[in-house]
Design an enzyme around this catalytic site. Structure first.
Site, PDB file in Angstrom:
ATOM      1  CG  HIS A  15       7.506  -1.715   7.047  1.00 53.74           C
ATOM      2  ND1 HIS A  15       6.152  -1.450   6.568  1.00 53.74           N
ATOM      3  CD2 HIS A  15       7.664  -2.983   7.201  1.00 53.74           C
ATOM      4  CE1 HIS A  15       5.603  -2.518   6.539  1.00 53.74           C
ATOM      5  NE2 HIS A  15       6.319  -3.517   7.086  1.00 53.74           N
ATOM      6  CD  GLU A  55       6.799  -6.336   9.558  1.00 56.63           C
ATOM      7  OE1 GLU A  55       6.178  -5.314   9.337  1.00 56.63           O
ATOM      8  OE2 GLU A  55       6.628  -7.390   8.584  1.00 56.63           O
ATOM      9  CG  HIS A 111       9.098  -7.474   4.987  1.00 51.61           C
ATOM     10  ND1 HIS A 111       9.346  -6.154   4.753  1.00 51.61           N
ATOM     11  CD2 HIS A 111       7.866  -7.468   5.520  1.00 51.61           C
ATOM     12  CE1 HIS A 111       8.538  -5.568   5.446  1.00 51.61           C
ATOM     13  NE2 HIS A 111       7.511  -6.188   6.057  1.00 51.61           N
ATOM     14  NE  ARG A 138      -0.527  -3.599  -0.636  1.00 54.47           N
ATOM     15  CZ  ARG A 138      -1.828  -3.052  -0.163  1.00 54.47           C
ATOM     16  NH1 ARG A 138      -2.306  -2.066  -1.076  1.00 54.47           N
ATOM     17  NH2 ARG A 138      -2.325  -2.817   1.179  1.00 54.47           N
TER      18      ARG A 138
END
Ligand code: ZN
Length: 306
Positions: free
Chosen positions: A95, A111, A168, A188
């Site tokens: 991200h 996150e 991650h 992604r």
């Protein structure tokens, strides 16, 4: 103080299944459900009040129409809590930080994961080995995923913070409570060559290379996390276990509201019955506000420090 339970939103995912049932959620049958968005004011999976004066209203509407009861926080509802029950690998992703998210008119996405359940010898993908951006780009180009991706062993009760810029992925049967900024920007980088409706899902290689922190940030895992697990400018997280604490939960940091998720057991919170999977928001707080948590409960409580 005003506490109200929230009805979650369920999302179908290519890697999902029926396992959310075991986490206390009554999900639609015969669907591959991968995520419950349990405390959410995000359009992609809105939560609604299940009781109280705002019954039937969305968390977004409640927050935006009653800001004084939520610490006067401006902008959109800033947090999102999900329960993930993957039965296959999630895509490997990263991200952006706030600066890089500006092009989407959104915020970056820090996150975090609290591991609710996992198989023996479970590992999560958490970081990479590239020393330079050039090396990162080359390893992606050459599909050298084994060499590039770092796997870390995890056990039930571990907490991992995932800062923006950290590559991650959650792996099969690792059930996580995910606390994050309410942003849906995900780049992604690898999807295991899977097909969805006959086509591979879109990858975001350029954005991944730009957004990934190189060299990688440190590994930040807390084993057997309990009490105040995490606190930074984005969010705080506390695990309250009735077996370990005898006093009510009091505010430890100044905040506008608390987010409550039952991760084990049954009991009462301020006199109301709670069971596994129940989630609520407590707002209209003052310095003496507290949660009287009794019975046999494990509860994750999250908030933003003001
Ligand atoms: Zn993510």
């Amino acid at each position: 103080m005003n506490i109200f339970k929230i009805n979650p939103s369920f999302s179908e995912r290519v890697w999902g299944g029926q396992k959310l049932n075991s986490m206390g959620y009554n999900i639609p049958k015969d669907k591959k459900i991968g995520e419950a968005w349990v405390i959410s004011a995000h359009e992609n999976g809105m939560g609604f009040a299940a009781e109280g004066i705002w019954k039937g209203k969305s968390v977004k509407e409640i927050f935006e129409s009653n800001r004084t009861l939520f610490g006067n926080v401006q902008g959109s509802f800033p947090l999102l809590v999900k329960i993930l029950t993957p039965e296959q690998n999630l895509s490997v992703q990263v991200h952006p930080n706030d600066e890089l998210a500006k092009k989407h008119n959104d915020f970056g996405k820090p996150e975090s994961w609290y591991v609710l359940d996992c198989p023996d010898n479970a590992k999560l993908i958490y970081g990479h080995t590239a020393k330079t951006k050039k090396e990162l780009a080359e390893m992606i180009e050459k599909d050298q995923w084994k060499e590039l991706l770092v796997e870390v062993p995890v056990k039930k009760g571990d907490f991992l913070y995932v800062p923006p810029g950290k590559i991650h992925a959650v792996t099969p049967n690792v059930v996580v409570y995910e606390l994050q900024r309410s942003s849906d920007i995900t780049y992604r980088v690898y999807d295991y060559g899977r097909l969805e409706n006959g086509k591979p899902r879109k990858l975001h290689i350029e954005d991944t290379i730009v957004s990934t922190t190189v060299p990688d940030t440190n590994i930040a895992i807390i084993n057997n996390a309990t009490k105040l697990i995490h606190s930074n400018e984005y969010f705080s997280l506390y695990l309250y276990e009735t077996s370990k604490e005898t006093k009510p939960f009091k505010l430890i940091e100044k905040t506008g509201w608390l987010q409550i998720t039952v991760i084990e057991g049954t009991g009462k919170i301020n006199g109301v019955d709670y069971i596994l999977g129940d989630c609520s928001i407590a707002c209209d707080l003052n310095e003496s506000s507290s949660l009287d948590i009794t019975g046999n409960l494990k509860v994750l409580i999250s908030w933003i420090k003001l």
